[in-house]
Design a protein around this motif. Sequence first.
Motif, PDB file in Angstrom:
ATOM      1  N   GLU A  43       0.835  -1.201   0.000  1.00  0.00           N
ATOM      2  CA  GLU A  43       0.000   0.000   0.000  1.00  0.00           C
ATOM      3  C   GLU A  43       0.876   1.261   0.000  1.00  0.00           C
ATOM      4  OE1 GLU A  43      -2.931   0.184   3.171  1.00  0.00           O
ATOM      5  OE2 GLU A  43      -3.250   2.297   2.658  1.00  0.00           O
ATOM      6  N   TYR A  44       1.912   1.247   0.801  1.00  0.00           N
ATOM      7  CA  TYR A  44       2.824   2.399   0.894  1.00  0.00           C
ATOM      8  C   TYR A  44       3.461   2.706  -0.462  1.00  0.00           C
ATOM      9  CZ  TYR A  44       6.818   5.244   2.400  1.00  0.00           C
ATOM     10  OH  TYR A  44       7.754   6.238   2.532  1.00  0.00           O
ATOM     11  N   ILE A  45       3.858   1.651  -1.154  1.00  0.00           N
ATOM     12  CA  ILE A  45       4.546   1.807  -2.433  1.00  0.00           C
ATOM     13  C   ILE A  45       3.552   2.033  -3.578  1.00  0.00           C
ATOM     14  CG2 ILE A  45       5.950   0.484  -4.126  1.00  0.00           C
ATOM     15  CD1 ILE A  45       7.530   1.545  -1.682  1.00  0.00           C
ATOM     16  N   GLY A  46       2.328   1.525  -3.391  1.00  0.00           N
ATOM     17  CA  GLY A  46       1.337   1.653  -4.450  1.00  0.00           C
ATOM     18  C   GLY A  46       1.396   0.511  -5.451  1.00  0.00           C
ATOM     19  N   ALA A  47       1.850  -0.674  -4.962  1.00  0.00           N
ATOM     20  CA  ALA A  47       1.869  -1.877  -5.813  1.00  0.00           C
ATOM     21  C   ALA A  47       0.756  -2.817  -5.349  1.00  0.00           C
ATOM     22  CB  ALA A  47       3.219  -2.576  -5.723  1.00  0.00           C
ATOM     23  N   LYS A  48       0.341  -3.741  -6.217  1.00  0.00           N
ATOM     24  CA  LYS A  48      -0.721  -4.685  -5.865  1.00  0.00           C
ATOM     25  C   LYS A  48      -0.260  -5.735  -4.862  1.00  0.00           C
ATOM     26  CE  LYS A  48      -4.171  -5.203  -9.511  1.00  0.00           C
ATOM     27  NZ  LYS A  48      -4.234  -5.737 -10.870  1.00  0.00           N
ATOM     28  N   TYR A  49       0.922  -6.303  -5.113  1.00  0.00           N
ATOM     29  CA  TYR A  49       1.394  -7.425  -4.298  1.00  0.00           C
ATOM     30  C   TYR A  49       2.790  -7.146  -3.743  1.00  0.00           C
ATOM     31  CZ  TYR A  49      -2.117  -9.680  -7.267  1.00  0.00           C
ATOM     32  OH  TYR A  49      -3.254  -9.995  -7.941  1.00  0.00           O
ATOM     33  N   ALA A  50       3.043  -7.728  -2.567  1.00  0.00           N
ATOM     34  CA  ALA A  50       4.392  -7.669  -2.004  1.00  0.00           C
ATOM     35  C   ALA A  50       4.713  -9.015  -1.366  1.00  0.00           C
ATOM     36  CB  ALA A  50       4.487  -6.552  -0.973  1.00  0.00           C
ATOM     37  N   ASP A 207       1.777  -8.155 -10.984  1.00  0.00           N
ATOM     38  CA  ASP A 207       1.517  -9.344 -11.791  1.00  0.00           C
ATOM     39  C   ASP A 207       1.181 -10.522 -10.877  1.00  0.00           C
ATOM     40  OD1 ASP A 207       2.023 -11.829 -13.182  1.00  0.00           O
ATOM     41  OD2 ASP A 207       3.035 -10.661 -14.741  1.00  0.00           O
ATOM     42  N   GLU A 208      -0.061 -10.984 -10.942  1.00  0.00           N
ATOM     43  CA  GLU A 208      -0.519 -12.029 -10.033  1.00  0.00           C
ATOM     44  C   GLU A 208       0.252 -13.338 -10.215  1.00  0.00           C
ATOM     45  OE1 GLU A 208      -4.697 -12.896 -10.249  1.00  0.00           O
ATOM     46  OE2 GLU A 208      -4.628 -14.155  -8.440  1.00  0.00           O
ATOM     47  N   GLU A 209       0.557 -13.664 -11.451  1.00  0.00           N
ATOM     48  CA  GLU A 209       1.270 -14.922 -11.697  1.00  0.00           C
ATOM     49  C   GLU A 209       2.670 -14.912 -11.110  1.00  0.00           C
ATOM     50  OE1 GLU A 209       1.599 -16.776 -15.683  1.00  0.00           O
ATOM     51  OE2 GLU A 209      -0.554 -16.275 -15.783  1.00  0.00           O
ATOM     52  N   LEU A 210       3.367 -13.804 -11.330  1.00  0.00           N
ATOM     53  CA  LEU A 210       4.705 -13.682 -10.738  1.00  0.00           C
ATOM     54  C   LEU A 210       4.614 -13.723  -9.218  1.00  0.00           C
ATOM     55  CD1 LEU A 210       6.399 -10.949 -12.994  1.00  0.00           C
ATOM     56  CD2 LEU A 210       7.059 -13.354 -12.803  1.00  0.00           C
ATOM     57  N   TYR A 211       3.604 -13.067  -8.680  1.00  0.00           N
ATOM     58  CA  TYR A 211       3.400 -13.044  -7.224  1.00  0.00           C
ATOM     59  C   TYR A 211       3.269 -14.467  -6.676  1.00  0.00           C
ATOM     60  CZ  TYR A 211       0.764 -12.531  -2.863  1.00  0.00           C
ATOM     61  OH  TYR A 211       0.319 -12.645  -1.569  1.00  0.00           O
ATOM     62  N   LYS A 212       2.415 -15.260  -7.306  1.00  0.00           N
ATOM     63  CA  LYS A 212       2.199 -16.635  -6.825  1.00  0.00           C
ATOM     64  C   LYS A 212       3.454 -17.488  -6.965  1.00  0.00           C
ATOM     65  CE  LYS A 212      -2.786 -16.926  -7.228  1.00  0.00           C
ATOM     66  NZ  LYS A 212      -3.898 -17.238  -8.148  1.00  0.00           N
ATOM     67  N   GLU A 213       4.177 -17.276  -8.046  1.00  0.00           N
ATOM     68  CA  GLU A 213       5.416 -18.013  -8.266  1.00  0.00           C
ATOM     69  C   GLU A 213       6.453 -17.651  -7.183  1.00  0.00           C
ATOM     70  OE1 GLU A 213       6.255 -20.445  -9.996  1.00  0.00           O
ATOM     71  OE2 GLU A 213       8.447 -20.375 -10.073  1.00  0.00           O
ATOM     72  N   LEU A 214       6.501 -16.383  -6.820  1.00  0.00           N
ATOM     73  CA  LEU A 214       7.455 -15.941  -5.796  1.00  0.00           C
ATOM     74  C   LEU A 214       7.141 -16.572  -4.438  1.00  0.00           C
ATOM     75  CD1 LEU A 214       7.679 -12.185  -6.829  1.00  0.00           C
ATOM     76  CD2 LEU A 214       9.573 -13.834  -6.894  1.00  0.00           C
ATOM     77  N   LEU A 215       5.858 -16.716  -4.125  1.00  0.00           N
ATOM     78  CA  LEU A 215       5.476 -17.341  -2.847  1.00  0.00           C
ATOM     79  C   LEU A 215       5.962 -18.783  -2.792  1.00  0.00           C
ATOM     80  CD1 LEU A 215       1.787 -16.107  -2.352  1.00  0.00           C
ATOM     81  CD2 LEU A 215       3.856 -15.220  -1.265  1.00  0.00           C
ATOM     82  N   ILE A 216       5.881 -19.461  -3.927  1.00  0.00           N
ATOM     83  CA  ILE A 216       6.320 -20.864  -3.987  1.00  0.00           C
ATOM     84  C   ILE A 216       7.844 -20.958  -3.870  1.00  0.00           C
ATOM     85  CG2 ILE A 216       6.451 -22.872  -5.530  1.00  0.00           C
ATOM     86  CD1 ILE A 216       3.660 -22.023  -6.599  1.00  0.00           C
ATOM     87  N   LEU A 217       8.525 -20.085  -4.629  1.00  0.00           N
ATOM     88  CA  LEU A 217       9.994 -20.115  -4.622  1.00  0.00           C
ATOM     89  C   LEU A 217      10.565 -19.749  -3.248  1.00  0.00           C
ATOM     90  CD1 LEU A 217      10.753 -18.405  -8.054  1.00  0.00           C
ATOM     91  CD2 LEU A 217      11.291 -20.775  -7.440  1.00  0.00           C
TER      92      LEU A 217
END
Length: 386
Positions: A43-50, A207-217
Motif C-alpha cells: 500500500e505504501y509503495i502503491g503496488a498490488k502485491y508484495a 503481476d498475479e502470476e509472478l506473485y504466486k510463483e514468488l510465494l512458492i519459490l
Amino acid sequence: MKKIPYGRQNITDEDIQVVVEVLKSDWLTQGPDIKKFEDSFAEYIGAKYAVAVSNGTAALHLSALALNIKPGDKVITTPITFVASANCVKYCGGEVVFADIDPATYLLDINKVRALLENAPKGTYKGIIPVDFAGRANDLEEFRKLADEYGMWILEDACHAPGGYFIDKEGEKQNCGNGKFAELAIFSFHPVKHIAAGEGGMITTNDEELYKELLILRSHGIQQDPDKRVYQHGVWYYEMQELGYNYRLTDFQAALGLSQLKRADDGLKRRKEIAAIYQKAFKESTFIKGQSGVVEGHAYHLYVVEVEDRTGLINFLREQNIFAQVHYIPAHLMPYYRQFGWKDGDMPQSENYYKHCLSLPMYPTLTSEEQKFVIDTIISYYEKNQ
Ligand SMILES: *Cc1c(COP(=O)(O)O)cnc(C)c1O
C-alpha cells in the motif's frame, strides 16, 4: 564529537515493544505479521502485491528465477550499484552486461542501453535491472518503452528508494517499485536502508502470476494452493513442485519492519531537509565537482558529492570521527567480474565517478549540529590545502 557514520538505523521503544510481543506469541516465522507487513508495504509503495523475504539479495535471486533467467541469458545493469544487483543474474547462470551511467544522475544511461540493443540481433538481451541509485528514481516510463520494443523485462532495484518517485509524461508521480513499468521491484531492510528489519527484503509487483510463483519459490518450491497439487495423500501432505529456497522472513523481523514503515514518511522528510542543507552549503564551493543536489522524488538513501582529492578528504574526515563512505566501486572492476573480460576503461563515466564520489552522513537522526560539523570539517580541509 561521537562517531558519525554515513548511515544508521533508528530503533525506538515502540519498535522494541512490537518485537517483544511477537517473541511472546505463537508465531516466530511466517505468521500473521508477515502478511501485515506485505500488505502495508504494498500500500505504501502503491503496488498490488508484495512478498517479504529474508534479505534484498534473496529478493533479487527469487526475482531472477521468477523472470526465468537461464544459463547464457544476457541482462543489462549499471556498474554503480551494490554487487548484488548484478550477482542475481549469475546465480541463474546468466551473463551480466554492464552499461555506463549518466554522469548527471549517476543512474544507468538509457542511451547506452539503447546503443547495446541496436547493435545486437533482437532477442539478444532478456532484461534490464535499473537501480534507483542513492534514492534517485529512474524514469521507468522511458525504460518500459525501450524494453517493450525489444521484448525485455525490467527488474527495478529500489533498495535505495522506498518513497522515491519520478514524474511521468502525464505529470503523475510514479513511486519506485509501484509495478506500473517494471515486472518486479525489490527492496532491502538492511539497517543502513530506510526501513530496518535487521535483515529483510521485499519484492513488489502488479503481476498475479509472478506473485504466486514468488510465494512458492520463497519456501522450497512447495505449492501453496491445495487445488494445484498433482497428488493428494491426506491432511499431512505437502508437495514440492520445483526447486525453491528458504528465503522466509521471521515474524519478529516483519513486526520491526512494520513498525519502522509507520515512520517512513517522517524519515524521508528529514532526509530531504538534510539534502537541502548540504546542497546549499556546497553550492558555491569550487572543490565540489558534483552533488546529489535537491531533486524532486529523490529518496536520499545517500547524499553523494564528487570532490577532488577524495582519498585525502576521507582520511581527514575519519580523523574527526566522520565515517563518510564510497558508493560504489564499479561492479565490473571486481575481480569476479574481470574474469568475464571486463576491464579498466570499459565504463568511463562510472570509473570517473568512482574516482571522486563520497557519500556524506545521511540518516534521519543526524542532528543539525552533527551535519554542521560535517560541512565545516569538509570546508576546512580544502581551505587548509589550498
Ligand atoms: C542493500 C542492497 C542490496 C542487497 O540487499 P541486502 O538486504 O543487503 O541483501 C541490493 N541492491 C542494492 C542497490 C542495495 O543497496
